[in-house]
Design an enzyme around this catalytic site. Structure first.
Site, short mmCIF file in Angstrom:
data_model
loop_
_atom_site.label_atom_id
_atom_site.label_comp_id
_atom_site.label_asym_id
_atom_site.label_seq_id
_atom_site.Cartn_x
_atom_site.Cartn_y
_atom_site.Cartn_z
N ARG A 112 0.88 -1.18 0.00
CA ARG A 112 0.00 0.00 0.00
C ARG A 112 0.91 1.22 0.00
NH1 ARG A 112 -5.39 0.88 1.94
NH2 ARG A 112 -5.76 2.92 2.89
N HIS A 140 -7.21 1.12 -6.78
CA HIS A 140 -7.53 0.42 -5.53
C HIS A 140 -8.32 -0.85 -5.88
CE1 HIS A 140 -7.95 -0.36 -1.42
NE2 HIS A 140 -8.71 0.65 -1.02
N GLN A 143 -10.47 -2.98 -3.26
CA GLN A 143 -11.73 -2.37 -2.90
C GLN A 143 -12.80 -2.72 -3.93
OE1 GLN A 143 -12.60 -0.40 -0.09
NE2 GLN A 143 -14.64 -0.85 -0.93
N ASP A 234 -16.92 8.80 -2.35
CA ASP A 234 -15.68 8.64 -1.60
C ASP A 234 -15.30 10.00 -1.03
OD1 ASP A 234 -13.33 7.64 -0.53
OD2 ASP A 234 -12.26 7.51 -2.45
N CYS A 274 -16.31 3.60 0.29
CA CYS A 274 -15.18 2.71 0.62
C CYS A 274 -14.63 2.96 2.02
CB CYS A 274 -14.09 2.87 -0.42
SG CYS A 274 -13.38 4.53 -0.50
N ARG A 302 -14.21 -6.94 2.12
CA ARG A 302 -12.78 -6.84 1.82
C ARG A 302 -12.08 -8.14 2.21
NH1 ARG A 302 -10.39 -1.85 1.45
NH2 ARG A 302 -8.57 -3.12 0.94
#
Length: 320
Positions: A112, A140, A143, A234, A274, A302
């Site tokens: 990440r 991402h 996600q 988001d 998210c 997730r």
């Protein structure tokens, strides 16, 4: 039962690293793993990663991604290894050298970080090491796996459905449109013009679209949301953009997801985010806490999507 014998992939840096059958398979596998989780150590995959070590290299803060990946590795019988970003991402030695070292010790590394290009450099340097994108500034993909699993659970087959993404055309939006296009889902993205999806992302989504899926860009949130099955947003200010926060609040004020905007969607349309969310900015508390909000289901999924991903990369011959 799900057959987990598709072609083994080396890396998962982008949704585009999967072809459509592999994405379909990953979601099927995730659903099966979710159903089997109550079996604990008796689950068919409880020892699938026995003897395998998975490095976790996080250059950005994380709650959901770090926690769910560590649990996923352990529930599959593997061993997570925490790596320190200050010594592993090019600060003390070249990124390629770090990757070539880790290749001798671990089977995979979950990263990440900020730059997608750094991730690509890392993966290219180590041909035997599986590399997973746990978030970059550009994409991402993990996600998006959770998002699509959640949509399938709540509204059934996704082909021909329409979802709206309202806000910054960022990494989350990019991976969402990549996955949706492959699954035959229409996507409406509403953003102020300077913050729209990059043209390259639009081209990529168009290239992989199946079943007539269309991506449409809007500047008006109301137009984008009209009649859709789900509304996604988001944060307006992502990690690393904190200096722009005040400007972004002004620019995105007309893109807040509130009761009035949700009323334009299909009756019962889902609200998605998210996380982390900023109530009163990109979404009101009323919508966030409403019955149509599936944000914590996305967070739960997730875990299951990432377990499926790890199996496909590290143990593709394991049958369920």
């Amino acid at each position: 039962m799900v057959d987990a014998t598709l072609t083994r992939r080396k890396d998962f840096l982008s949704i585009l690293d999967f072809d459509p059958p592999e994405l379909d398979h990953c979601l099927q596998l995730a659903a099966q793993l979710k159903a089997d989780r109550s079996l604990g150590r008796q689950a068919p995959t409880a020892d699938a990663l026995n003897g395998r070590h998975v490095g976790m290299l996080f250059d950005k803060p994380s709650l959901r991604t770090r926690t769910t990946f560590e649990i996923a590795i352990r529930e599959l019988g593997g061993h997570p290894v925490a790596l320190q970003p200050d010594v592993a991402l090019g600060h003390r030695e070249p990124v390629a050298d770090v990757a070539r070292n880790l290749e001798r010790w671990v089977n995979a590394v979950i990263i990440r970080t900020f730059s997608q290009y750094l991730l690509q450099e890392f993966a290219a340097a180590a041909p035997q090491l599986h590399v997973v994108n746990a978030l970059t500034d550009q994409e991402h993909p993990c996600q998006a796996l959770a998002d699509c699993l959640t949509l399938q659970e709540r509204i059934g087959p996704l082909r021909g459905r329409t979802i709206a993404y309202v806000g910054d055309g960022n990494n989350v939006a990019t991976s969402l449109v990549h996955a949706a296009a492959m699954l035959g889902v229409h996507v409406h993205v509403a953003s102020p013009e300077p913050y729209q999806l990059p043209h390259a992302v639009v081209q990529q989504a168009t290239a992989v679209a199946r079943h007539g899926a269309r991506l449409r860009l809007f500047t008006d949130a109301a137009d984008a949301v009209a009649g859709v099955d789900a509304v996604y947003t988001d944060t307006w200010t992502s990690m690393g953009q904190e200096a722009e926060a005040d400007l972004r609040r002004r620019v995105f004020a007309a893109y807040q997801v509130n009761d009035e905007l949700m009323a334009l969607a299909k009756p019962g349309a889902l609200f998605m985010h998210c996380l982390p969310a900023h109530r009163g900015e990109e979404v009101t508390a009323e919508v966030f806490e409403s019955e149509v909000s599936v944000v914590f289901e996305q967070a739960e999924n997730r875990l299951h999507g990432q377990k499926a991903l790890l199996l496909m990369l590290l143990a593709p011959s394991v049958g369920l």
